[in-house]
Design a protein around this motif. Structure first.
Motif, PDB file in Angstrom:
ATOM      1  N   ARG A 247      -4.747  -8.377   6.578  1.00  0.00           N
ATOM      2  CA  ARG A 247      -5.047  -7.572   7.767  1.00  0.00           C
ATOM      3  C   ARG A 247      -4.597  -6.120   7.561  1.00  0.00           C
ATOM      4  N   ILE A 248      -3.424  -5.931   6.955  1.00  0.00           N
ATOM      5  CA  ILE A 248      -2.937  -4.573   6.675  1.00  0.00           C
ATOM      6  C   ILE A 248      -3.918  -3.849   5.764  1.00  0.00           C
ATOM      7  N   ASP A 249      -4.406  -4.538   4.729  1.00  0.00           N
ATOM      8  CA  ASP A 249      -5.354  -3.917   3.801  1.00  0.00           C
ATOM      9  C   ASP A 249      -6.646  -3.527   4.516  1.00  0.00           C
ATOM     10  N   GLU A 250      -7.149  -4.431   5.346  1.00  0.00           N
ATOM     11  CA  GLU A 250      -8.414  -4.182   6.047  1.00  0.00           C
ATOM     12  C   GLU A 250      -8.292  -3.049   7.065  1.00  0.00           C
ATOM     13  N   ASP A 251      -7.110  -2.887   7.636  1.00  0.00           N
ATOM     14  CA  ASP A 251      -6.905  -1.940   8.732  1.00  0.00           C
ATOM     15  C   ASP A 251      -6.316  -0.609   8.259  1.00  0.00           C
ATOM     16  N   LEU A 252      -6.248  -0.383   6.946  1.00  0.00           N
ATOM     17  CA  LEU A 252      -5.558   0.796   6.432  1.00  0.00           C
ATOM     18  C   LEU A 252      -6.141   2.090   6.992  1.00  0.00           C
ATOM     19  N   ASP A 253      -7.464   2.231   6.989  1.00  0.00           N
ATOM     20  CA  ASP A 253      -8.066   3.475   7.469  1.00  0.00           C
ATOM     21  C   ASP A 253      -7.726   3.724   8.934  1.00  0.00           C
ATOM     22  N   ALA A 254      -7.784   2.676   9.750  1.00  0.00           N
ATOM     23  CA  ALA A 254      -7.450   2.831  11.168  1.00  0.00           C
ATOM     24  C   ALA A 254      -5.968   3.171  11.343  1.00  0.00           C
ATOM     25  N   ALA A 255      -5.124   2.552  10.523  1.00  0.00           N
ATOM     26  CA  ALA A 255      -3.690   2.855  10.590  1.00  0.00           C
ATOM     27  C   ALA A 255      -3.437   4.318  10.234  1.00  0.00           C
ATOM     28  N   MET A 256      -4.155   4.823   9.237  1.00  0.00           N
ATOM     29  CA  MET A 256      -3.998   6.224   8.864  1.00  0.00           C
ATOM     30  C   MET A 256      -4.499   7.147   9.973  1.00  0.00           C
ATOM     31  N   ASP A 257      -5.548   6.750  10.661  1.00  0.00           N
ATOM     32  CA  ASP A 257      -6.033   7.557  11.792  1.00  0.00           C
ATOM     33  C   ASP A 257      -4.978   7.631  12.897  1.00  0.00           C
ATOM     34  N   ARG A 258      -4.316   6.499  13.157  1.00  0.00           N
ATOM     35  CA  ARG A 258      -3.264   6.515  14.185  1.00  0.00           C
ATOM     36  C   ARG A 258      -2.110   7.421  13.760  1.00  0.00           C
TER      37      ARG A 258
ATOM     38  N   SER B 199       2.720   4.879  -0.537  1.00  0.00           N
ATOM     39  CA  SER B 199       3.961   4.596   0.195  1.00  0.00           C
ATOM     40  C   SER B 199       3.659   4.050   1.586  1.00  0.00           C
ATOM     41  N   PHE B 200       2.673   4.653   2.254  1.00  0.00           N
ATOM     42  CA  PHE B 200       2.309   4.194   3.590  1.00  0.00           C
ATOM     43  C   PHE B 200       1.734   2.780   3.543  1.00  0.00           C
ATOM     44  N   HIS B 201       0.804   2.544   2.624  1.00  0.00           N
ATOM     45  CA  HIS B 201       0.133   1.253   2.527  1.00  0.00           C
ATOM     46  C   HIS B 201       1.115   0.159   2.104  1.00  0.00           C
ATOM     47  N   LYS B 202       1.786   0.374   0.988  1.00  0.00           N
ATOM     48  CA  LYS B 202       2.701  -0.651   0.492  1.00  0.00           C
ATOM     49  C   LYS B 202       3.964  -0.717   1.354  1.00  0.00           C
ATOM     50  N   GLY B 203       4.285   0.361   2.059  1.00  0.00           N
ATOM     51  CA  GLY B 203       5.390   0.304   3.012  1.00  0.00           C
ATOM     52  C   GLY B 203       5.112  -0.675   4.140  1.00  0.00           C
ATOM     53  N   MET B 204       3.872  -0.644   4.665  1.00  0.00           N
ATOM     54  CA  MET B 204       3.479  -1.611   5.687  1.00  0.00           C
ATOM     55  C   MET B 204       3.564  -3.037   5.157  1.00  0.00           C
ATOM     56  N   ARG B 205       3.025  -3.253   3.983  1.00  0.00           N
ATOM     57  CA  ARG B 205       3.054  -4.581   3.376  1.00  0.00           C
ATOM     58  C   ARG B 205       4.496  -5.020   3.103  1.00  0.00           C
ATOM     59  N   SER B 206       5.326  -4.071   2.698  1.00  0.00           N
ATOM     60  CA  SER B 206       6.724  -4.393   2.421  1.00  0.00           C
ATOM     61  C   SER B 206       7.442  -4.856   3.683  1.00  0.00           C
ATOM     62  N   TRP B 207       7.232  -4.130   4.781  1.00  0.00           N
ATOM     63  CA  TRP B 207       7.895  -4.528   6.027  1.00  0.00           C
ATOM     64  C   TRP B 207       7.389  -5.882   6.510  1.00  0.00           C
ATOM     65  N   ALA B 208       6.116  -6.153   6.322  1.00  0.00           N
ATOM     66  CA  ALA B 208       5.614  -7.479   6.703  1.00  0.00           C
ATOM     67  C   ALA B 208       6.327  -8.568   5.908  1.00  0.00           C
ATOM     68  N   ARG B 209       6.514  -8.337   4.617  1.00  0.00           N
ATOM     69  CA  ARG B 209       7.222  -9.315   3.777  1.00  0.00           C
ATOM     70  C   ARG B 209       8.689  -9.446   4.201  1.00  0.00           C
ATOM     71  N   VAL B 210       9.328  -8.315   4.481  1.00  0.00           N
ATOM     72  CA  VAL B 210      10.732  -8.360   4.881  1.00  0.00           C
ATOM     73  C   VAL B 210      10.882  -9.100   6.215  1.00  0.00           C
ATOM     74  N   LEU B 211      10.031  -8.786   7.171  1.00  0.00           N
ATOM     75  CA  LEU B 211      10.097  -9.480   8.458  1.00  0.00           C
ATOM     76  C   LEU B 211       9.864 -10.976   8.296  1.00  0.00           C
ATOM     77  N   ASP B 212       8.923 -11.320   7.462  1.00  0.00           N
ATOM     78  CA  ASP B 212       8.656 -12.741   7.204  1.00  0.00           C
ATOM     79  C   ASP B 212       9.881 -13.417   6.603  1.00  0.00           C
ATOM     80  N   ALA B 213      10.506 -12.760   5.606  1.00  0.00           N
ATOM     81  CA  ALA B 213      11.683 -13.341   4.946  1.00  0.00           C
ATOM     82  C   ALA B 213      12.838 -13.498   5.919  1.00  0.00           C
ATOM     83  N   LEU B 214      13.085 -12.488   6.744  1.00  0.00           N
ATOM     84  CA  LEU B 214      14.204 -12.559   7.681  1.00  0.00           C
ATOM     85  C   LEU B 214      13.944 -13.594   8.778  1.00  0.00           C
TER      86      LEU B 214
END
Length: 460
Positions: free
Chosen positions: A9-20, A441-456
């Motif tokens: 979902r993060i990958d698919e929504d990257l352009d919209a996330a950048m617009d925000r 950094s923005f793209h992989k940062g989002m993915r990183s936080w998703a992984r961290v939240l999942d792990a925690l």
């Protein structure tokens, strides 16, 4: 549904996330300049509405200065508090910007695509990596991964005058199991990093007063005490020829880096040559006997940040000025006490005054000690593994040369340990013209936080 669905979902929504992110970057939320107060309000309101769209109970909370944004969402598992700041530094000197600082744009550079704007890296882009990770999680799962509190500040770039009173007044509301901060950088491009220690900060300012008025340099040149010469002599006495600070007692509370930590730092991916060359240096100019990395992360400093006096206009004015001024800061490590250190530096200056010279000190005392994270908590290893999985590179525990006082306040006021994870790069030009944030950094940062939240969340 799984973590993979969230990452997709993060990958698919990257352009919209950048617009925000672009929408937020267009708001000139400069907290230190009162003329931008309405823009800071607008940025706070923007974040409130964005968090509400995720199902977060968010509200603007007014302070004597710029507003806070606080939001809550219930959930199972650990209770995490996320901190970020929406205010930005002034843009001066404006003539050094290649593009308008509040008209963000995507640029292709030799090192990849970047987002160019004031606040792109510090801290709106970083803040939104976490928010966008939560957005993707909500879109996939219908809920957020755990109980979350969002705490977004609007005065970080202007000294956070409202922060401590607000935290004390709202301590019960802000308490959680762990605080997360995304306002830091990676030790090298592509090397995910968790900050294990931060330097503290001491700020001070003084004025040397000589004659009661500016003097004609023909009538008084020679007999007169020149405050500029006086202040230059005193400032020169701050350091010895090896770069060591010469103030008596300056190193009280400073500890040497343990050998095992030194070995970790040596293999963390930091490129000293590139670090120095990027700003035009061929060698480190700090305390001799320590590497650039040790000087940046583990050694204290005393730096003159501003020095002025006398005539500043075009041409020549033959005066001996009445006053000369100096601003300086110290970066603190270990157990250095900012209040005691301030007294030592002031005593150093006052002991070296010539007859007929007077020193006047700034009355606003500002200082915070260094902070060391509790990396023994299991969450640190869980987050380190999550970051390693995303970046395909072992995540490292690093020091930081900068100061983030909020980490100390979380511990002091709320009893909270803090984890600092950021995705900025050293060449992001934060606080400088042409600030940028890498799209990676923005793209992989989002993915990183998703992984961290999942792990925690899974570990609870």
């Amino acid at each position: 549904m799984s973590l993979d669905d969230v990452l997709d979902r993060i990958d698919e929504d990257l352009d919209a996330a950048m617009d925000r992110l672009m929408d937020l970057l267009r708001i000139p939320s400069i907290s230190t300049d009162p003329s931008y107060a309405a823009d800071c309000d607008r940025a706070a309101e923007w974040l409130v509405e964005d968090l509400k769209s995720l199902g977060v109970s968010a509200a603007r909370r007014d302070t004597p200065g710029r507003p806070m944004v606080v939001g809550h969402v219930d959930g199972d598992g650990p209770h995490l508090l996320f901190y970020g700041h929406y205010d930005v530094q002034p843009v001066d000197p404006l003539n050094l910007w290649d593009t308008p600082p509040f008209k963000p744009r995507i640029e292709d550079t030799p090192n990849g695509r970047v987002i160019r704007a004031r606040g792109a890296s510090d801290d709106k882009g970083q803040l939104m990596t976490f928010v966008e990770a939560c957005r993707a999680w909500k879109a996939v799962h219908g809920t957020l991964p755990c109980k979350l509190t969002f705490f977004l500040e609007g005065e970080e770039e202007s000294g956070s005058p409202s922060l401590v009173p607000f935290m004390r007044d709202n301590a019960d509301e802000l308490k959680a199991d762990l605080a997360l901060i995304c306002d830091t950088s990676m030790v090298a491009p592509g090397v995910p990093s968790i900050a294990s220690q931060l330097r503290g900060m001491l700020k001070d300012e003084f004025t040397i007063v000589g004659p009661r008025i500016d003097l004609h340099s023909g009538h008084y040149g020679g007999p007169a005490l020149n405050p500029l010469r006086e202040i230059a002599r005193i400032i020169a006495s701050f350091h010895d020829e090896t770069g060591r600070v010469a103030v008596d007692g300056f190193y009280d509370g400073v500890h040497e880096v343990p050998d095992d930590l030194k070995r970790q730092w040596e293999s963390c991916g930091f490129d000293e040559k590139l670090y120095l060359e990027s700003v035009g240096f061929t060698q480190p100019h700090g305390e001799q006997g320590y590497t650039a990395l040790e000087q940046q992360w583990a050694r204290p400093t005393l730096e003159v940040n501003g020095l002025w006096g006398g005539y500043q206009g075009a041409g020549t004015k033959t005066v001996i000025p009445s006053q000369a001024h100096c601003k300086f800061t110290c970066r603190l490590v270990g157990d250095m006490d900012p209040d005691r250190l301030r007294d030592k530096i002031r005593a150093h200056v006052e002991a070296r005054l010539s007859p007929d010279a007077e020193v006047r000190w700034d009355g606003s005392l500002d200082g915070s000690p260094a902070a060391v994270m509790n990396t023994d908590r299991p969450e640190f290893e869980q987050a380190r593994q999550a970051l390693s999985d995303e970046w395909n590179r072992e995540a490292v525990l690093v020091g930081m040369g900068g100061s983030i006082p909020i980490a100390g306040y979380f511990k002091e006021i709320l009893g909270l340990d803090t984890m600092l994870i950021g995705f900025a790069n050293e060449d992001d030009a934060i606080h400088s013209p042409n600030e940028k944030y890498d799209v990676t950094s923005f793209h992989k940062g989002m993915r990183s936080w998703a992984r961290v939240l999942d792990a925690l969340a899974r570990s609870a």
